[in-house]
Write a protein that holds these residues in place. Structure first.
Motif, PDB file in Angstrom:
ATOM      1  N   TYR A  82       0.839  -1.201   0.000  1.00 26.06           N
ATOM      2  CA  TYR A  82       0.000   0.000   0.000  1.00 26.06           C
ATOM      3  C   TYR A  82       0.878   1.256   0.000  1.00 26.06           C
ATOM      4  N   THR A  92      -6.290   5.729  -3.211  1.00 28.31           N
ATOM      5  CA  THR A  92      -6.849   4.796  -2.235  1.00 28.31           C
ATOM      6  C   THR A  92      -8.315   4.513  -2.498  1.00 28.31           C
ATOM      7  N   ALA A  95      -7.673   1.815   2.561  1.00 33.08           N
ATOM      8  CA  ALA A  95      -6.379   1.642   3.206  1.00 33.08           C
ATOM      9  C   ALA A  95      -6.364   0.271   3.884  1.00 33.08           C
ATOM     10  N   ALA A 109      -5.809  -4.251   1.276  1.00 33.83           N
ATOM     11  CA  ALA A 109      -5.769  -2.855   0.848  1.00 33.83           C
ATOM     12  C   ALA A 109      -6.180  -2.824  -0.620  1.00 33.83           C
ATOM     13  N   VAL A 111      -6.310  -0.224  -4.066  1.00 36.20           N
ATOM     14  CA  VAL A 111      -5.884   1.028  -4.686  1.00 36.20           C
ATOM     15  C   VAL A 111      -6.265   0.999  -6.158  1.00 36.20           C
TER      16      VAL A 111
END
Length: 125
Positions: A82, A92, A95, A109, A111
C-alpha cells in the motif's frame, strides 16, 4: 486457475514505473519486454522470477469492471505494498484493514493504478 492477466494502459513508461514501484514489496519485477510482431502487440511482462503472469499492453485503457486481487504473505506485506503503491501514484479505495464483512481474517488494501484499474492485496488468515 489463472495463468496470466493482460491490461491495456495508456502509457508503457508511466505504467512500468508505477508497477515496478508498487510490486517491489511483493518481489514482482518486470522481466520480459516482448516486441510485438505479425499483428501481436508489444507487451511488458511482470513476474516472480519463475513465470511472467502480469502483462501491460499499450493502448486505450478500459479499467471499468476490472479488479485484480493478489495474495500477500502477511499483514506487513499488505502495508508495504500500500505504501509503495501510494508513493508511486496510486489512489486509495481502502487503506489496509481487516474486512470483517468478508470474514475476521481478511486483511487487505485496495488502490487504483494511474489508469484506474483496481488492485487489491489480501492476506487471508
Amino acid at each position: 486457475m489463472i495463468d496470466h492477466v493482460i491490461i491495456t494502459v495508456n502509457s508503457f513508461e508511466r505504467s512500468v514505473e508505477f508497477y515496478t514501484r508498487a510490486f517491489e514489496p511483493l518481489g514482482i519485477k518486470m522481466n520480459m519486454d516482448f516486441e510485438g510482431e505479425n499483428g501481436h502487440p508489444a507487451l511488458k511482462g511482470f513476474g516472480n522470477g519463475k513465470t511472467v503472469f502480469f502483462w501491460l499492453k499499450e493502448g486505450k485503457s478500459s479499467p471499468a469492471g476490472v479488479h485484480i486481487g493478489l495474495i500477500a504473505e502477511g499483514h506487513k506485506q499488505v502495508d508495504t505494498f500500500y505504501e509503495a503503491a501510494m508513493e508511486a501514484g496510486a489512489k486509495t479505495i481502502h487503506a489496509p484493514r481487516i474486512f470483517t464483512e468478508y470474514y475476521p481474517g481478511y486483511y487487505a488494501a485496495w488502490v487504483t493504478d494511474p489508469d484506474g484499474y483496481e488492485l487489491e492485496l489480501v492476506h487471508k488468515s
